[in-house]
Write a protein that holds these residues in place. Sequence first.
Motif, PDB file in Angstrom:
ATOM      1  N   GLY A 180       0.827  -1.205   0.000  1.00  0.00           N
ATOM      2  CA  GLY A 180       0.000   0.000   0.000  1.00  0.00           C
ATOM      3  C   GLY A 180       0.854   1.245   0.000  1.00  0.00           C
ATOM      4  N   GLU A 181       0.235   2.368   0.314  1.00  0.00           N
ATOM      5  CA  GLU A 181       0.942   3.645   0.251  1.00  0.00           C
ATOM      6  C   GLU A 181       2.122   3.706   1.203  1.00  0.00           C
ATOM      7  OE1 GLU A 181      -1.063   7.064   1.862  1.00  0.00           O
ATOM      8  OE2 GLU A 181      -2.537   5.754   2.777  1.00  0.00           O
ATOM      9  N   GLY A 182       2.080   2.995   2.314  1.00  0.00           N
ATOM     10  CA  GLY A 182       3.193   3.030   3.253  1.00  0.00           C
ATOM     11  C   GLY A 182       4.431   2.371   2.694  1.00  0.00           C
ATOM     12  N   GLY A 183       4.290   1.426   1.782  1.00  0.00           N
ATOM     13  CA  GLY A 183       5.430   0.738   1.219  1.00  0.00           C
ATOM     14  C   GLY A 183       6.209   1.570   0.223  1.00  0.00           C
ATOM     15  N   LYS A 184       5.616   2.615  -0.312  1.00  0.00           N
ATOM     16  CA  LYS A 184       6.269   3.434  -1.320  1.00  0.00           C
ATOM     17  C   LYS A 184       7.311   4.357  -0.713  1.00  0.00           C
ATOM     18  CE  LYS A 184       2.117   3.703  -4.128  1.00  0.00           C
ATOM     19  NZ  LYS A 184       1.085   4.603  -4.629  1.00  0.00           N
ATOM     20  N   LYS A 185       7.181   4.659   0.546  1.00  0.00           N
ATOM     21  CA  LYS A 185       8.080   5.615   1.179  1.00  0.00           C
ATOM     22  C   LYS A 185       9.467   5.013   1.340  1.00  0.00           C
ATOM     23  CE  LYS A 185       4.516   7.922   3.838  1.00  0.00           C
ATOM     24  NZ  LYS A 185       4.071   8.275   5.165  1.00  0.00           N
ATOM     25  N   SER A 186      10.450   5.823   1.104  1.00  0.00           N
ATOM     26  CA  SER A 186      11.815   5.409   1.397  1.00  0.00           C
ATOM     27  C   SER A 186      12.290   6.254   2.564  1.00  0.00           C
ATOM     28  CB  SER A 186      12.715   5.609   0.181  1.00  0.00           C
ATOM     29  OG  SER A 186      12.784   6.969  -0.147  1.00  0.00           O
ATOM     30  N   GLY A 187      12.695   5.638   3.630  1.00  0.00           N
ATOM     31  CA  GLY A 187      13.108   6.385   4.799  1.00  0.00           C
ATOM     32  C   GLY A 187      11.906   6.751   5.651  1.00  0.00           C
ATOM     33  N   LYS A 188      12.065   7.832   6.431  1.00  0.00           N
ATOM     34  CA  LYS A 188      11.025   8.196   7.380  1.00  0.00           C
ATOM     35  C   LYS A 188       9.823   8.833   6.699  1.00  0.00           C
ATOM     36  CE  LYS A 188      10.684  10.116  11.967  1.00  0.00           C
ATOM     37  NZ  LYS A 188      11.379  10.802  13.018  1.00  0.00           N
ATOM     38  N   ARG A 189      10.072   9.717   5.747  1.00  0.00           N
ATOM     39  CA  ARG A 189       8.984  10.411   5.057  1.00  0.00           C
ATOM     40  C   ARG A 189       9.267  10.411   3.570  1.00  0.00           C
ATOM     41  NH1 ARG A 189       8.933  15.228   9.264  1.00  0.00           N
ATOM     42  NH2 ARG A 189       7.509  14.354  10.770  1.00  0.00           N
ATOM     43  N   ALA A 190       8.198  10.447   2.793  1.00  0.00           N
ATOM     44  CA  ALA A 190       8.359  10.528   1.345  1.00  0.00           C
ATOM     45  C   ALA A 190       8.860  11.917   0.976  1.00  0.00           C
ATOM     46  CB  ALA A 190       7.030  10.245   0.658  1.00  0.00           C
ATOM     47  N   LYS A 191       9.654  12.000  -0.076  1.00  0.00           N
ATOM     48  CA  LYS A 191      10.172  13.297  -0.521  1.00  0.00           C
ATOM     49  C   LYS A 191       9.042  14.099  -1.127  1.00  0.00           C
ATOM     50  CE  LYS A 191      13.827  15.513  -2.902  1.00  0.00           C
ATOM     51  NZ  LYS A 191      15.094  15.826  -2.395  1.00  0.00           N
ATOM     52  N   LYS A 192       8.947  15.357  -0.694  1.00  0.00           N
ATOM     53  CA  LYS A 192       7.894  16.233  -1.173  1.00  0.00           C
ATOM     54  C   LYS A 192       8.471  17.211  -2.171  1.00  0.00           C
ATOM     55  CE  LYS A 192       5.344  15.735   3.050  1.00  0.00           C
ATOM     56  NZ  LYS A 192       5.090  16.223   4.349  1.00  0.00           N
ATOM     57  N   GLY A 193       7.604  17.830  -2.931  1.00  0.00           N
ATOM     58  CA  GLY A 193       8.028  18.804  -3.919  1.00  0.00           C
ATOM     59  C   GLY A 193       8.598  20.055  -3.276  1.00  0.00           C
ATOM     60  N   LEU A 194       9.210  20.892  -4.111  1.00  0.00           N
ATOM     61  CA  LEU A 194       9.865  22.100  -3.631  1.00  0.00           C
ATOM     62  C   LEU A 194       8.880  23.029  -2.932  1.00  0.00           C
ATOM     63  CD1 LEU A 194      12.355  23.966  -3.518  1.00  0.00           C
ATOM     64  CD2 LEU A 194      11.617  24.888  -5.715  1.00  0.00           C
ATOM     65  N   PHE A 195       7.744  23.296  -3.553  1.00  0.00           N
ATOM     66  CA  PHE A 195       6.789  24.230  -2.973  1.00  0.00           C
ATOM     67  C   PHE A 195       6.156  23.672  -1.701  1.00  0.00           C
ATOM     68  CE2 PHE A 195       6.933  25.627  -7.431  1.00  0.00           C
ATOM     69  CZ  PHE A 195       7.383  26.915  -7.217  1.00  0.00           C
ATOM     70  N   ALA A 196       5.961  22.367  -1.640  1.00  0.00           N
ATOM     71  CA  ALA A 196       5.414  21.753  -0.423  1.00  0.00           C
ATOM     72  C   ALA A 196       6.409  21.883   0.724  1.00  0.00           C
ATOM     73  CB  ALA A 196       5.078  20.285  -0.673  1.00  0.00           C
ATOM     74  N   ARG A 197       7.688  21.695   0.432  1.00  0.00           N
ATOM     75  CA  ARG A 197       8.703  21.831   1.478  1.00  0.00           C
ATOM     76  C   ARG A 197       8.825  23.279   1.944  1.00  0.00           C
ATOM     77  NH1 ARG A 197      13.827  19.356  -1.014  1.00  0.00           N
ATOM     78  NH2 ARG A 197      12.760  19.952  -2.902  1.00  0.00           N
ATOM     79  N   ILE A 198       8.708  24.228   1.017  1.00  0.00           N
ATOM     80  CA  ILE A 198       8.754  25.639   1.396  1.00  0.00           C
ATOM     81  C   ILE A 198       7.547  25.988   2.269  1.00  0.00           C
ATOM     82  CG2 ILE A 198       8.579  28.002   0.490  1.00  0.00           C
ATOM     83  CD1 ILE A 198      10.269  27.063  -1.892  1.00  0.00           C
ATOM     84  N   ALA A 199       6.367  25.470   1.900  1.00  0.00           N
ATOM     85  CA  ALA A 199       5.160  25.740   2.687  1.00  0.00           C
ATOM     86  C   ALA A 199       5.292  25.164   4.092  1.00  0.00           C
ATOM     87  CB  ALA A 199       3.938  25.163   1.982  1.00  0.00           C
ATOM     88  N   ILE A 200       5.818  23.954   4.202  1.00  0.00           N
ATOM     89  CA  ILE A 200       6.016  23.332   5.524  1.00  0.00           C
ATOM     90  C   ILE A 200       7.015  24.152   6.340  1.00  0.00           C
ATOM     91  CG2 ILE A 200       7.006  21.325   6.699  1.00  0.00           C
ATOM     92  CD1 ILE A 200       5.793  19.603   4.478  1.00  0.00           C
ATOM     93  N   PHE A 201       8.070  24.621   5.682  1.00  0.00           N
ATOM     94  CA  PHE A 201       9.083  25.427   6.362  1.00  0.00           C
ATOM     95  C   PHE A 201       8.457  26.678   6.970  1.00  0.00           C
ATOM     96  CE2 PHE A 201      12.318  28.848   6.008  1.00  0.00           C
ATOM     97  CZ  PHE A 201      13.214  28.372   6.938  1.00  0.00           C
ATOM     98  N   TYR A 202       7.643  27.388   6.203  1.00  0.00           N
ATOM     99  CA  TYR A 202       7.017  28.601   6.731  1.00  0.00           C
ATOM    100  C   TYR A 202       5.976  28.288   7.800  1.00  0.00           C
ATOM    101  CZ  TYR A 202       9.505  31.629   3.584  1.00  0.00           C
ATOM    102  OH  TYR A 202      10.502  32.314   2.955  1.00  0.00           O
ATOM    103  N   ARG A 203       5.253  27.181   7.679  1.00  0.00           N
ATOM    104  CA  ARG A 203       4.318  26.795   8.738  1.00  0.00           C
ATOM    105  C   ARG A 203       5.060  26.500  10.034  1.00  0.00           C
ATOM    106  NH1 ARG A 203       1.124  23.742   4.747  1.00  0.00           N
ATOM    107  NH2 ARG A 203       2.337  21.930   5.339  1.00  0.00           N
ATOM    108  N   GLN A 204       6.225  25.875   9.929  1.00  0.00           N
ATOM    109  CA  GLN A 204       7.020  25.589  11.117  1.00  0.00           C
ATOM    110  C   GLN A 204       7.582  26.865  11.736  1.00  0.00           C
ATOM    111  OE1 GLN A 204       9.839  22.743   9.646  1.00  0.00           O
ATOM    112  NE2 GLN A 204       8.475  21.012  10.019  1.00  0.00           N
ATOM    113  N   ILE A 205       7.952  27.841  10.903  1.00  0.00           N
ATOM    114  CA  ILE A 205       8.419  29.131  11.429  1.00  0.00           C
ATOM    115  C   ILE A 205       7.311  29.783  12.239  1.00  0.00           C
ATOM    116  CG2 ILE A 205       9.031  31.498  10.793  1.00  0.00           C
ATOM    117  CD1 ILE A 205      10.594  30.330   8.454  1.00  0.00           C
ATOM    118  N   ILE A 206       6.105  29.811  11.688  1.00  0.00           N
ATOM    119  CA  ILE A 206       4.971  30.428  12.386  1.00  0.00           C
ATOM    120  C   ILE A 206       4.671  29.687  13.680  1.00  0.00           C
ATOM    121  CG2 ILE A 206       2.487  30.885  12.218  1.00  0.00           C
ATOM    122  CD1 ILE A 206       3.010  31.436   9.204  1.00  0.00           C
ATOM    123  N   ALA A 207       4.741  28.346  13.643  1.00  0.00           N
ATOM    124  CA  ALA A 207       4.486  27.562  14.854  1.00  0.00           C
ATOM    125  C   ALA A 207       5.520  27.875  15.932  1.00  0.00           C
ATOM    126  CB  ALA A 207       4.494  26.068  14.525  1.00  0.00           C
TER     127      ALA A 207
END
Length: 122
Positions: free
Chosen positions: A48-75
């Motif tokens: 299933g979807e869990g088997g596709k991941k390599s490592g702890k988390r699946a690699k996300k796109g550039l814009f998704a990583r930037i969005a997560i970065f700014y959400r973490q800054i705000i948090a």
Amino acid sequence: MTETTGSTATPESGNPEGAEGAADETTGTEDGKLSRRERRRANRASGGEGGKKSGKRAKKGLFARIAIFYRQIIAELRKVVWPSRNQLIQYTTVVVTFVIVLMLLVAGLDWVFAKGAFWIFG
């Protein structure tokens, strides 16, 4: 000034980094349902979807990583204990006073050493 105690929860997970394993430790409930950990293992085993991941988390796109970065800054900024107006004025006054005192001390020592050097070397 920041609080050093607190959660390291990320906005997308909602769990502290170390609590993910603790939440997965639950065993099956009384009515025979699988625990979260057992469902995850079964999903990975079936490809299933869990088997596709390599490592702890699946690699996300550039814009998704930037969005997560700014959400973490705000948090993180929400965890900051901001000083009140009176505290800010008090801290600023202390710093400016300290800088002026040190500036006068260095200027006085410079003047003394300059006079001494002029007296010695003429």
